[in-house]
Design a protein around this motif. Structure first.
Motif, short mmCIF file in Angstrom:
data_model
loop_
_atom_site.label_atom_id
_atom_site.label_comp_id
_atom_site.label_asym_id
_atom_site.label_seq_id
_atom_site.Cartn_x
_atom_site.Cartn_y
_atom_site.Cartn_z
N LEU A 80 -12.41 -93.50 8.92
CA LEU A 80 -13.73 -92.90 8.79
C LEU A 80 -14.41 -93.44 7.55
O LEU A 80 -13.83 -93.41 6.46
CB LEU A 80 -13.60 -91.37 8.68
N GLY A 81 -15.61 -93.94 7.71
CA GLY A 81 -16.41 -94.35 6.55
C GLY A 81 -16.41 -95.84 6.31
O GLY A 81 -15.53 -96.37 5.65
N TRP A 82 -17.39 -96.53 6.85
CA TRP A 82 -17.53 -97.95 6.62
C TRP A 82 -18.81 -98.29 5.87
O TRP A 82 -19.04 -99.43 5.50
CB TRP A 82 -17.49 -98.72 7.94
N SER A 83 -19.63 -97.31 5.59
CA SER A 83 -20.94 -97.55 4.97
C SER A 83 -20.85 -98.07 3.54
O SER A 83 -21.82 -98.61 3.01
CB SER A 83 -21.78 -96.27 4.99
N TRP A 84 -19.69 -97.94 2.92
CA TRP A 84 -19.51 -98.43 1.55
C TRP A 84 -19.47 -99.96 1.49
O TRP A 84 -19.56 -100.55 0.42
CB TRP A 84 -18.22 -97.87 0.95
N LEU A 85 -19.36 -100.61 2.65
CA LEU A 85 -19.23 -102.07 2.69
C LEU A 85 -20.53 -102.83 2.43
O LEU A 85 -20.49 -103.98 2.03
CB LEU A 85 -18.70 -102.51 4.06
N ALA A 86 -21.66 -102.22 2.73
CA ALA A 86 -22.92 -102.96 2.65
C ALA A 86 -24.03 -102.10 2.07
O ALA A 86 -24.06 -100.89 2.29
CB ALA A 86 -23.31 -103.44 4.05
N PRO A 87 -24.94 -102.75 1.32
CA PRO A 87 -26.07 -102.01 0.78
C PRO A 87 -26.85 -101.35 1.90
O PRO A 87 -26.89 -101.90 3.00
CB PRO A 87 -26.91 -103.10 0.10
N PRO A 88 -27.42 -100.23 1.71
CA PRO A 88 -27.65 -99.51 0.46
C PRO A 88 -26.51 -98.56 0.06
O PRO A 88 -26.70 -97.70 -0.80
CB PRO A 88 -28.93 -98.73 0.74
#
Length: 160
Positions: A80-88
């Motif tokens: 869970l949680g892949w949004s930390w890989l790319a801006p923003p």
């Protein structure tokens, strides 16, 4: 601290060799959530990712006029949680515990630092996260097909 033995059974981590699992174990920490507790808030800062060890988590999206709509349900072994890989670096979805949940959390800044200093680890980590993104995309697609399916169509086919 989390051990390699605790991480090894998780299918998403199978792309990592033992040395990379050891690196991951260094930054893993146990987390527990209660029924209804938010793990991720849509639009919030994405600073970690989680591996669900026990329990279920629903991923949801805010839809104007409808509130939070469930997109997918995850369970033990899911990432869970892949949004930390790319801006923003913001959560694209929200997530909520359904019943008690145990997870292993990983700090995104540390994972990024490890990936930058060890390109082989970074490549394996990126492949692992991309697989999670593609799984989520396919689940969302299936959900949309269910939501927007023509209710008349099955009857038309049956009458042929």
């Amino acid at each position: 601290m989390i051990t390699v033995a605790e991480l090894a059974p998780f299918a998403p981590l199978s792309v990592l060799d033992e040395a990379h699992l050891a690196r991951l174990a260094e930054v893993g920490s146990e987390a527990a959530y209660t029924d209804g507790q938010r793990l991720l808030v849509e639009g919030g800062r994405a600073e970690r990712c989680l591996l669900i060890a026990q329990g279920q988590v629903v991923i949801d999206a805010r839809v104007p006029g409808r509130g939070e709509v469930v997109v997918q349900t995850l369970g033990a072994g899911d990432l869970l949680g892949w949004s930390w890989l790319a801006p923003p670096y913001r959560w694209h979805f929200g997530a909520r515990a359904v019943g008690p949940v145990r997870a292993i959390e990983f700090d995104a800044a540390t994972l990024t630092r490890f990936a930058e200093t060890d390109p082989e680890f970074g490549h394996a980590l990126t492949r692992m996260m991309l697989t999670a993104v593609l799984d989520r995309l396919q689940a969302t697609r299936a959900r949309l097909l269910d939501l927007y399916a023509d209710p008349v169509e099955p009857h038309v086919r049956a009458g042929r």
